[in-house]
Design a protein around this motif. Structure first.
Motif, PDB file in Angstrom:
ATOM      1  N   ILE A  37       0.810  -1.224   0.000  1.00 55.19           N
ATOM      2  CA  ILE A  37       0.000   0.000   0.000  1.00 55.19           C
ATOM      3  C   ILE A  37       0.841   1.271   0.000  1.00 55.19           C
ATOM      4  CG2 ILE A  37      -1.667   1.309   1.378  1.00 55.19           C
ATOM      5  CD1 ILE A  37      -2.643  -1.445   2.405  1.00 55.19           C
ATOM      6  N   ILE A  38       1.959   1.287   0.714  1.00 56.86           N
ATOM      7  CA  ILE A  38       2.755   2.506   0.900  1.00 56.86           C
ATOM      8  C   ILE A  38       3.176   3.172  -0.411  1.00 56.86           C
ATOM      9  CG2 ILE A  38       5.012   3.311   1.731  1.00 56.86           C
ATOM     10  CD1 ILE A  38       4.497   1.723   4.258  1.00 56.86           C
ATOM     11  N   PRO A  39       3.630   2.439  -1.430  1.00 57.32           N
ATOM     12  CA  PRO A  39       4.054   3.132  -2.654  1.00 57.32           C
ATOM     13  C   PRO A  39       2.965   4.000  -3.282  1.00 57.32           C
ATOM     14  CG  PRO A  39       4.840   0.883  -2.673  1.00 57.32           C
ATOM     15  CD  PRO A  39       3.919   1.011  -1.489  1.00 57.32           C
ATOM     16  N   ASP A  40       1.712   3.576  -3.217  1.00 60.61           N
ATOM     17  CA  ASP A  40       0.636   4.382  -3.785  1.00 60.61           C
ATOM     18  C   ASP A  40       0.567   5.756  -3.129  1.00 60.61           C
ATOM     19  OD1 ASP A  40      -0.161   2.458  -5.617  1.00 60.61           O
ATOM     20  OD2 ASP A  40      -1.586   1.549  -4.225  1.00 60.61           O
ATOM     21  N   PHE A  41       0.691   5.793  -1.811  1.00 55.03           N
ATOM     22  CA  PHE A  41       0.661   7.070  -1.101  1.00 55.03           C
ATOM     23  C   PHE A  41       1.904   7.897  -1.423  1.00 55.03           C
ATOM     24  CE2 PHE A  41      -2.234   4.500   1.434  1.00 55.03           C
ATOM     25  CZ  PHE A  41      -3.322   5.348   1.502  1.00 55.03           C
ATOM     26  N   MET A  42       3.052   7.245  -1.496  1.00 52.96           N
ATOM     27  CA  MET A  42       4.284   7.950  -1.813  1.00 52.96           C
ATOM     28  C   MET A  42       4.214   8.563  -3.218  1.00 52.96           C
ATOM     29  SD  MET A  42       8.201   6.598  -2.015  1.00 52.96           S
ATOM     30  CE  MET A  42       8.000   5.884  -3.632  1.00 52.96           C
ATOM     31  N   PHE A  43       3.738   7.781  -4.198  1.00 52.08           N
ATOM     32  CA  PHE A  43       3.635   8.285  -5.568  1.00 52.08           C
ATOM     33  C   PHE A  43       2.676   9.465  -5.646  1.00 52.08           C
ATOM     34  CE2 PHE A  43       4.723   3.778  -7.119  1.00 52.08           C
ATOM     35  CZ  PHE A  43       6.075   4.078  -7.189  1.00 52.08           C
ATOM     36  N   LYS A  44       1.565   9.365  -4.956  1.00 58.96           N
ATOM     37  CA  LYS A  44       0.572  10.451  -4.974  1.00 58.96           C
ATOM     38  C   LYS A  44       1.164  11.723  -4.361  1.00 58.96           C
ATOM     39  CE  LYS A  44      -4.207  11.377  -3.720  1.00 58.96           C
ATOM     40  NZ  LYS A  44      -5.412  10.883  -3.057  1.00 58.96           N
ATOM     41  N   PHE A  45       1.839  11.574  -3.212  1.00 59.00           N
ATOM     42  CA  PHE A  45       2.443  12.727  -2.540  1.00 59.00           C
ATOM     43  C   PHE A  45       3.527  13.367  -3.399  1.00 59.00           C
ATOM     44  CE2 PHE A  45       5.865  14.341   0.258  1.00 59.00           C
ATOM     45  CZ  PHE A  45       5.194  15.412   0.810  1.00 59.00           C
ATOM     46  N   LEU A  46       4.454  12.559  -3.919  1.00 64.62           N
ATOM     47  CA  LEU A  46       5.549  13.097  -4.734  1.00 64.62           C
ATOM     48  C   LEU A  46       5.031  13.711  -6.029  1.00 64.62           C
ATOM     49  CD1 LEU A  46       8.334  10.428  -4.201  1.00 64.62           C
ATOM     50  CD2 LEU A  46       8.220  12.740  -3.257  1.00 64.62           C
ATOM     51  N   SER A  47       4.008  13.122  -6.594  1.00 63.13           N
ATOM     52  CA  SER A  47       3.413  13.672  -7.809  1.00 63.13           C
ATOM     53  C   SER A  47       2.895  15.085  -7.558  1.00 63.13           C
ATOM     54  CB  SER A  47       2.267  12.768  -8.279  1.00 63.13           C
ATOM     55  OG  SER A  47       1.537  13.382  -9.302  1.00 63.13           O
ATOM     56  N   LYS A  48       2.189  15.259  -6.463  1.00 64.96           N
ATOM     57  CA  LYS A  48       1.636  16.574  -6.121  1.00 64.96           C
ATOM     58  C   LYS A  48       2.753  17.553  -5.775  1.00 64.96           C
ATOM     59  CE  LYS A  48      -2.307  17.594  -5.539  1.00 64.96           C
ATOM     60  NZ  LYS A  48      -3.264  18.203  -6.467  1.00 64.96           N
ATOM     61  N   LEU A  49       3.705  17.114  -4.970  1.00 63.84           N
ATOM     62  CA  LEU A  49       4.779  17.989  -4.520  1.00 63.84           C
ATOM     63  C   LEU A  49       5.699  18.414  -5.665  1.00 63.84           C
ATOM     64  CD1 LEU A  49       6.132  19.327  -2.051  1.00 63.84           C
ATOM     65  CD2 LEU A  49       7.535  17.285  -1.848  1.00 63.84           C
ATOM     66  N   LEU A  50       6.096  17.446  -6.496  1.00 64.87           N
ATOM     67  CA  LEU A  50       7.055  17.727  -7.556  1.00 64.87           C
ATOM     68  C   LEU A  50       6.397  18.198  -8.850  1.00 64.87           C
ATOM     69  CD1 LEU A  50       9.300  14.579  -7.019  1.00 64.87           C
ATOM     70  CD2 LEU A  50       9.788  16.909  -6.261  1.00 64.87           C
ATOM     71  N   ASP A  51       5.074  18.148  -8.874  1.00 63.21           N
ATOM     72  CA  ASP A  51       4.306  18.544 -10.059  1.00 63.21           C
ATOM     73  C   ASP A  51       4.674  17.671 -11.265  1.00 63.21           C
ATOM     74  OD1 ASP A  51       2.257  20.020 -11.134  1.00 63.21           O
ATOM     75  OD2 ASP A  51       3.541  21.670 -11.786  1.00 63.21           O
ATOM     76  N   ILE A  52       4.707  16.355 -11.030  1.00 64.25           N
ATOM     77  CA  ILE A  52       4.995  15.358 -12.060  1.00 64.25           C
ATOM     78  C   ILE A  52       3.804  14.404 -12.098  1.00 64.25           C
ATOM     79  CG2 ILE A  52       6.549  13.502 -12.782  1.00 64.25           C
ATOM     80  CD1 ILE A  52       8.671  14.663 -10.921  1.00 64.25           C
ATOM     81  N   GLU A  53       3.434  13.976 -13.282  1.00 61.38           N
ATOM     82  CA  GLU A  53       2.330  13.025 -13.366  1.00 61.38           C
ATOM     83  C   GLU A  53       2.680  11.757 -12.589  1.00 61.38           C
ATOM     84  OE1 GLU A  53       0.802  12.198 -17.274  1.00 61.38           O
ATOM     85  OE2 GLU A  53       1.267  14.250 -17.909  1.00 61.38           O
ATOM     86  N   GLU A  54       1.729  11.274 -11.809  1.00 66.12           N
ATOM     87  CA  GLU A  54       1.944  10.077 -10.992  1.00 66.12           C
ATOM     88  C   GLU A  54       2.346   8.889 -11.855  1.00 66.12           C
ATOM     89  OE1 GLU A  54      -0.589   7.355  -7.851  1.00 66.12           O
ATOM     90  OE2 GLU A  54      -1.237   9.429  -8.186  1.00 66.12           O
TER      91      GLU A  54
END
Length: 143
Positions: free
Chosen positions: A79-96
């Motif tokens: 489960i953890i990678p999904d949350f990490m990808f979502k957070f980094l996508s929003k923070l870095l402004d990169i498509e998930e």
């Protein structure tokens, strides 16, 4: 605090592994933090779903055995990678999808390190540590 010539010369963006890493305003950080605010509830809901796939009568009280704790840890790692990808996508402004399917772990770390540098987060965290310490002292949580 006056900016040094070194800080003034930092670029506002750089390309790392084909991704534009840029300085971001405070609002973008708060958007990303909103994802973290939802994390505990969403994480528990997702974990329950994952655990119920194998056992429709799942109860947390039954997890207190070595074998069941290993199942819990394994499901958590799913489960953890999904949350990490979502957070980094929003923070870095990169498509998930780009983070998940195109970048290697090393490339993602390089991008995060550049983001940390461009946004002067080391200085921010040093200042926040000092401020947090003072606030905790004022409200009585620290002597």
């Amino acid at each position: 605090m006056p900016k040094t010539s070194e800080k003034l010369s930092l670029p506002k963006s750089e390309i790392v592994h084909g991704i534009e890493v840029k300085k971001l305003p405070c609002g973008k950080y708060f958007e990303a933090i909103e994802i973290l605010k939802e994390l505990p509830t969403n994480f528990i809901d997702e974990l329950k779903k994952e655990l119920k796939k194998e056992n429709s009568e799942f109860r947390l009280s039954e997890m207190m055995s070595t074998e069941n704790i290993m199942v819990l840890v394994t499901k958590t790692l799913i489960i953890i990678p999904d949350f990490m990808f979502k957070f980094l996508s929003k923070l870095l402004d990169i498509e998930e999808d780009k983070i998940r399917n195109e970048l290697t772990p090393t490339e993602l770390v390089d991008i995060v390190k550049k983001f940390y540098e461009l946004n002067e987060l080391e200085s921010f965290f040093v200042q926040m540590k000092s401020a947090t310490s003072k606030i905790l002292t004022i409200v009585g949580f620290k002597k």
